[in-house]
Scaffold this motif. Structure first.
Motif, PDB file in Angstrom:
ATOM      1  N   THR A   1       2.068   4.241  -7.251  1.00  0.00           N
ATOM      2  CA  THR A   1       2.175   5.803  -6.816  1.00  0.00           C
ATOM      3  C   THR A   1       3.628   5.982  -6.559  1.00  0.00           C
ATOM      4  O   THR A   1       4.000   7.070  -6.487  1.00  0.00           O
ATOM      5  CB  THR A   1       1.490   6.016  -5.561  1.00  0.00           C
ATOM      6  OG1 THR A   1       1.624   5.279  -4.724  1.00  0.00           O
ATOM      7  CG2 THR A   1      -0.098   6.029  -5.710  1.00  0.00           C
TER       8      THR A   1
ATOM      9  N   ARG B   1       0.720  -1.115   0.027  1.00  0.00           N
ATOM     10  CA  ARG B   1      -0.045   0.149   0.143  1.00  0.00           C
ATOM     11  C   ARG B   1       0.914   1.298   0.065  1.00  0.00           C
ATOM     12  O   ARG B   1       0.404   2.520  -0.174  1.00  0.00           O
ATOM     13  CB  ARG B   1      -1.103  -0.039   1.206  1.00  0.00           C
ATOM     14  CG  ARG B   1      -0.270  -0.030   2.487  1.00  0.00           C
ATOM     15  CD  ARG B   1      -1.060  -0.334   3.548  1.00  0.00           C
ATOM     16  NE  ARG B   1      -0.008  -0.771   4.728  1.00  0.00           N
ATOM     17  CZ  ARG B   1      -0.341  -0.655   6.035  1.00  0.00           C
ATOM     18  NH1 ARG B   1      -1.778  -0.546   6.294  1.00  0.00           N
ATOM     19  NH2 ARG B   1       0.461  -0.999   6.723  1.00  0.00           N
TER      20      ARG B   1
ATOM     21  N   ARG C   1      -1.826   2.625  -5.289  1.00  0.00           N
ATOM     22  CA  ARG C   1      -3.068   3.351  -4.709  1.00  0.00           C
ATOM     23  C   ARG C   1      -4.181   2.111  -4.841  1.00  0.00           C
ATOM     24  O   ARG C   1      -4.290   1.541  -6.008  1.00  0.00           O
ATOM     25  CB  ARG C   1      -3.583   4.602  -5.200  1.00  0.00           C
ATOM     26  CG  ARG C   1      -4.613   5.325  -4.754  1.00  0.00           C
ATOM     27  CD  ARG C   1      -4.567   6.816  -5.150  1.00  0.00           C
ATOM     28  NE  ARG C   1      -4.932   6.750  -6.772  1.00  0.00           N
ATOM     29  CZ  ARG C   1      -6.197   6.497  -6.979  1.00  0.00           C
ATOM     30  NH1 ARG C   1      -7.419   6.594  -6.355  1.00  0.00           N
ATOM     31  NH2 ARG C   1      -6.560   6.788  -8.491  1.00  0.00           N
ATOM     32  N   TYR C   2      -5.071   1.897  -3.805  1.00  0.00           N
ATOM     33  CA  TYR C   2      -6.084   0.991  -3.915  1.00  0.00           C
ATOM     34  C   TYR C   2      -7.316   1.623  -3.582  1.00  0.00           C
ATOM     35  O   TYR C   2      -7.685   2.550  -3.090  1.00  0.00           O
ATOM     36  CB  TYR C   2      -5.801  -0.191  -2.752  1.00  0.00           C
ATOM     37  CG  TYR C   2      -4.672  -1.030  -3.018  1.00  0.00           C
ATOM     38  CD1 TYR C   2      -4.769  -2.088  -3.810  1.00  0.00           C
ATOM     39  CD2 TYR C   2      -3.575  -0.768  -2.346  1.00  0.00           C
ATOM     40  CE1 TYR C   2      -3.879  -2.853  -4.206  1.00  0.00           C
ATOM     41  CE2 TYR C   2      -2.399  -1.796  -2.679  1.00  0.00           C
ATOM     42  CZ  TYR C   2      -2.445  -2.919  -3.532  1.00  0.00           C
ATOM     43  OH  TYR C   2      -1.388  -3.800  -3.956  1.00  0.00           O
ATOM     44  N   GLU C   3      -8.295   0.770  -4.028  1.00  0.00           N
ATOM     45  CA  GLU C   3      -9.752   1.116  -3.748  1.00  0.00           C
ATOM     46  C   GLU C   3     -10.280  -0.105  -2.764  1.00  0.00           C
ATOM     47  O   GLU C   3     -10.272  -1.221  -3.022  1.00  0.00           O
ATOM     48  CB  GLU C   3     -10.715   1.366  -5.063  1.00  0.00           C
ATOM     49  CG  GLU C   3     -10.820   2.615  -5.507  1.00  0.00           C
ATOM     50  CD  GLU C   3     -11.407   2.859  -6.561  1.00  0.00           C
ATOM     51  OE1 GLU C   3     -12.168   1.754  -7.347  1.00  0.00           O
ATOM     52  OE2 GLU C   3     -11.247   3.788  -7.324  1.00  0.00           O
TER      53      GLU C   3
ATOM     54  N   GLU D   1      -3.505   2.246  -9.168  1.00  0.00           N
ATOM     55  CA  GLU D   1      -2.356   2.729 -10.024  1.00  0.00           C
ATOM     56  C   GLU D   1      -0.972   2.801  -9.148  1.00  0.00           C
ATOM     57  O   GLU D   1      -1.213   2.709  -7.820  1.00  0.00           O
ATOM     58  CB  GLU D   1      -2.447   4.288 -10.428  1.00  0.00           C
ATOM     59  CG  GLU D   1      -2.749   5.116  -9.206  1.00  0.00           C
ATOM     60  CD  GLU D   1      -3.100   6.512  -9.683  1.00  0.00           C
ATOM     61  OE1 GLU D   1      -2.561   6.858 -11.089  1.00  0.00           O
ATOM     62  OE2 GLU D   1      -3.132   7.421  -8.926  1.00  0.00           O
TER      63      GLU D   1
ATOM     64  N   ASP E   1       0.835   8.317   4.500  1.00  0.00           N
ATOM     65  CA  ASP E   1       0.980   9.678   3.650  1.00  0.00           C
ATOM     66  C   ASP E   1       1.999  10.284   3.690  1.00  0.00           C
ATOM     67  O   ASP E   1       2.456  11.606   3.083  1.00  0.00           O
ATOM     68  CB  ASP E   1      -0.258  10.666   3.611  1.00  0.00           C
ATOM     69  CG  ASP E   1      -1.730   9.790   3.513  1.00  0.00           C
ATOM     70  OD1 ASP E   1      -1.519   8.956   2.604  1.00  0.00           O
ATOM     71  OD2 ASP E   1      -2.582  10.335   4.044  1.00  0.00           O
TER      72      ASP E   1
END
Ligand code: ADP
Ligand code: MG
Length: 651
Positions: free
Chosen positions: A173, A144, A148-150, A171, A522
């Motif tokens: 990152t 992660r 990028r995950y949903e 995608e 982040d």
């Protein structure tokens, strides 16, 4: 091992409209393209059956970033299917990726992979939307930082009682290969690796824990050896978890164990109490189904989550650690690494020995790394355990240094005299060899400076020769600590792009390393390649500037870490000269330690707070009282603790 399943949707219907030869040509071309992509990421195609394909990453050759390679590969396959649809017969693919243990087995005369990981991988694939990549939890946790995950709703899979958490990869990152993958292979250390493997085989065969301690001075190669060993085990599907103690009281109580638990459970420093507790509870339930809530709460206290209240007795507390570790081990052979144990608090040392003595019926190796000082503070370390071994790491031989130096200096002019110097000066210390080689290749190095003769001196020379901007970023970072975050660097005159460039350049020089997992969500986490580099850099920062930087660090961490990192904050506020805030955090850390039965730490922390306080301060009397209680309890705890060491037993 990470497995990747792909399937061409609508193939059967299509094949019926084609003549058999064309149909075969179509799948051939498709899997040919896919094979090239898989190769490029270091994966292996395990099987192709008509419209379906399985590939593995991490077997037979493992890389530390196999899950990431698999997900990148999957996304590229989908990209390719969209960009060059004719290669795929204009069919859409579903892809599932899953990470875990697998077994090699011979099925119908062919080697293949079997087990729960592959079953779930195949089911993830069949549940994936057309054109999408669906991944399971371990893959998600391991990647992660870079992808990028949903989130999607947990899947109910046929034949499984529980639901399976799944994510769609959207995608990539992070830049590829940010971390040098081509680390030099290990030189020498055959005997030590052999000793580790022997212990490991016993652990696995007898399903009994074993404690091993690698002992040697800084820079001699403890971490390198441990990594080499652990990587070789991952190929066989062993689990590993890693925790590390830090100098300067940056972590309190059972710090390294807490870090290890947080890694396994996917807790960020930035997670607030409720989120962290729920992650812990979920993972605990997976590892040890049906365990009482009391144990989960106790583990929360042990790793320093601030949500638990009330008193917990020590047996429950240590018992929760044991249950957790037994849970890990019951899913397969496991190595728990505790690094830099010479900086561990007494409470962590006690916990590690206790677990090594008590964990039962599971293959768990406790691999600890320490400088010889450990044996000064803890003479009895490992003594009396049924299975303990110490593996001392001595200097590399002159021949080994020569081999190592020649590799590092390959392509340098006039390497011969330098290599000779190294063999004489480096005293067999590989860190020395690396830093000297690095210094030699800095264009701005002062050529008249005499060849340094100690490891610290060579590091100082190396830092002096760095371009000014890089040096400044590095010195700033050294104040934050062993690990630092991009966002914590206060570089007002560097633009964001310049800061990125500086960090890249430091990484290319292998002075700092970008971590695969950031503990602050982040933000990118970095660490110094070696603590000695951090130490030398820190000592170079002028005193006046240090205070200010510590202040910046404290403010950053206060904002980022949702109040959890109290030990670190106490350290920074004290060094920033803000005694008032330092006392607040010292007391909070002390309270945490006391609650987790790290009573002697609590005593020590309250003592530090008292030293910073004015006797007239209204908190003075109260903290002295807490300290007195902690001292009494500390003595009590020793008397009360389960008898750990059979001191009279022959070694
Ligand atoms: N046997 C070895 N072969 C090649 N490189 C080594 C070896 N031992 C150590 N190194 C390198 O030397 C540096 C210091 O080693 P490290 O394992 O960090 O030391 P320690 O943990 O004992 O302080 C690291 O960059 C490491 O990659
Ligand atoms: Mg080390």
């Amino acid at each position: 091992v990470t497995v990747l399943f792909a399937d061409l949707a609508g193939w059967t219907a299509r094949a019926e409209t084609l003549d058999p030869e064309d149909a075969r040509a179509l799948v051939d071309r498709c899997w040919q393209r896919v094979g090239e992509i898989v190769d490029g990421y270091g994966g292996t195609i395990v099987s192709i059956e008509g419209d379906g394909m399985m590939a593995a990453f991490g077997a037979p050759v493992s890389h530390e970033d196999d899950p990431e390679r698999a997900v990148r590969c999957a996304l590229e396959m989908q990209h390719c299917a969209t960009e060059q649809p004719e290669d795929f017969g204009r069919l859409a693919m579903r892809i599932g990726v899953n990470t875990g243990e697998v077994m090699f087995a011979s099925v119908g005369g062919r080697q293949t992979l079997i087990g729960d990981t592959t079953n779930t991988g195949a089911r993830l694939e069949s549940s994936a939307p057309l054109g999408a990549v669906l991944v399971g939890e371990e893959t998600y946790l391991a990647t992660r930082h870079a992808v990028r995950y949903e989130a999607v709703d947990p899947l109910r899979l046929k034949g499984k009682e529980r639901t399976v958490a799944a994510w769609i990869a959207v995608e990539v990152t992070a830049a590829a290969g940010h971390r040098p993958l081509s680390e030099l292979t290990i030189v020498g250390r055959d005997a030590e690796l052999g000793a580790l493997r022997t212990s490991w085989e016993r652990v696995v065969d007898e399903r009994r824990p074993h404690l091993v301690t690698l002992i040697g001075p800084p820079g001699i190669g403890k971490t390198k050896l441990a990594r080499e060993f652990v990587t070789s085990l991952q190929t066989d599907g062993a689990r590993t978890a890693w925790g590390r103690s830090l100098p300067y009281g940056e972590r309190a109580g059972y710090g390294a164990f807490g870090q290890l638990v947080k890694d396994v459970t996917g807790i960020y420093e930035t997670d607030d109490g409720a989120v962290a507790s729920s992650k812990l509870a979920t993972r605990f339930e997976e590892l040890v189904p049906g365990s009482p809530e009391e144990l989960v709460t106790a583990l929360g206290v042990l790793v320093g989550l601030e949500t638990a209240t009330g008193d917990i007795d020590k047996r429950t507390l240590f018992g929760s650690a044991r249950a957790f570790v037994e849970g890990l081990g019951s899913h397969g052979p496991t190595v728990l690494v505790f690094e830099d144990l010479q900086w561990a608090d007494a409470s962590l040392l006690e916990l590690v020995e206790w677990m090594a003595a008590r964990v039962q019926d599971v293959p768990v190796l406790f691999l600890t790394l320490a400088r010889p000082e450990l044996l000064e503070v803890r003479q009895s370390w490992g003594g009396g355990l049924a299975s303990y071994s110490a593996v001392p790491l001595g200097p590399l031989s002159a021949t080994e240094v020569q081999v190592f130096a020649s590799r590092l200096l390959a392509g340098t002019e006039d390497a011969e005299p330098i290599i000779e110097h190294l063999v004489r000066a480096a005293a067999g210390n590989p860190l020395f060899v690396e830093e000297l080689a690095g210094w030699m290749s800095e264009p701005d190095r002062d050529p008249d400076r005499p060849m340094p003769t100690t490891v610290s001196a060579i590091i100082a020379a190396r830092l002096d020769a760095l371009p000014a901007k890089l040096r400044r970023v590095l010195l700033d970072a050294s104040v934050i600590g062993e690990t630092f975050w991009r966002g914590s660097l206060n570089a007002p005159d560097l633009g964001p792009a310049e800061l990125d460039d500086a960090l890249d350049a430091l990484e290319a020089r292998e002075i700092v390393r970008r971590e695969r997992h950031s503990r602050i969500q982040d933000d990118e986490e970095y660490s110094f390649k070696h603590v000695l580099i951090r130490e030398v850099a820190y000592n170079t920062v002028p005193k006046a500037a240090r205070r200010e930087r510590h202040r910046d660090a404290a403010i950053y961490l206060e904002r980022a870490s949702s109040g959890a990192a109290t030990a670190v904050l106490a350290h920074h506020w004290r060094e920033a000269g803000d005694h008032d805030r330092a006392v607040t955090y010292l007391v909070r850390t002390g309270d945490q330690a006391a609650r987790g039965w790290a009573k002697s730490e609590a005593f020590e922390l309250y003592g530090q707070a008292i030293a910073l306080l004015d006797p007239d301060d209204e908190r003075y009397a109260d903290i002295r009282r807490r300290r007195a209680v902690a001292r009494t309890m500390a003595m009590h705890a020793v008397l009360d603790a389960p008898t750990l060491r059979r001191r009279t037993a022959p070694r």
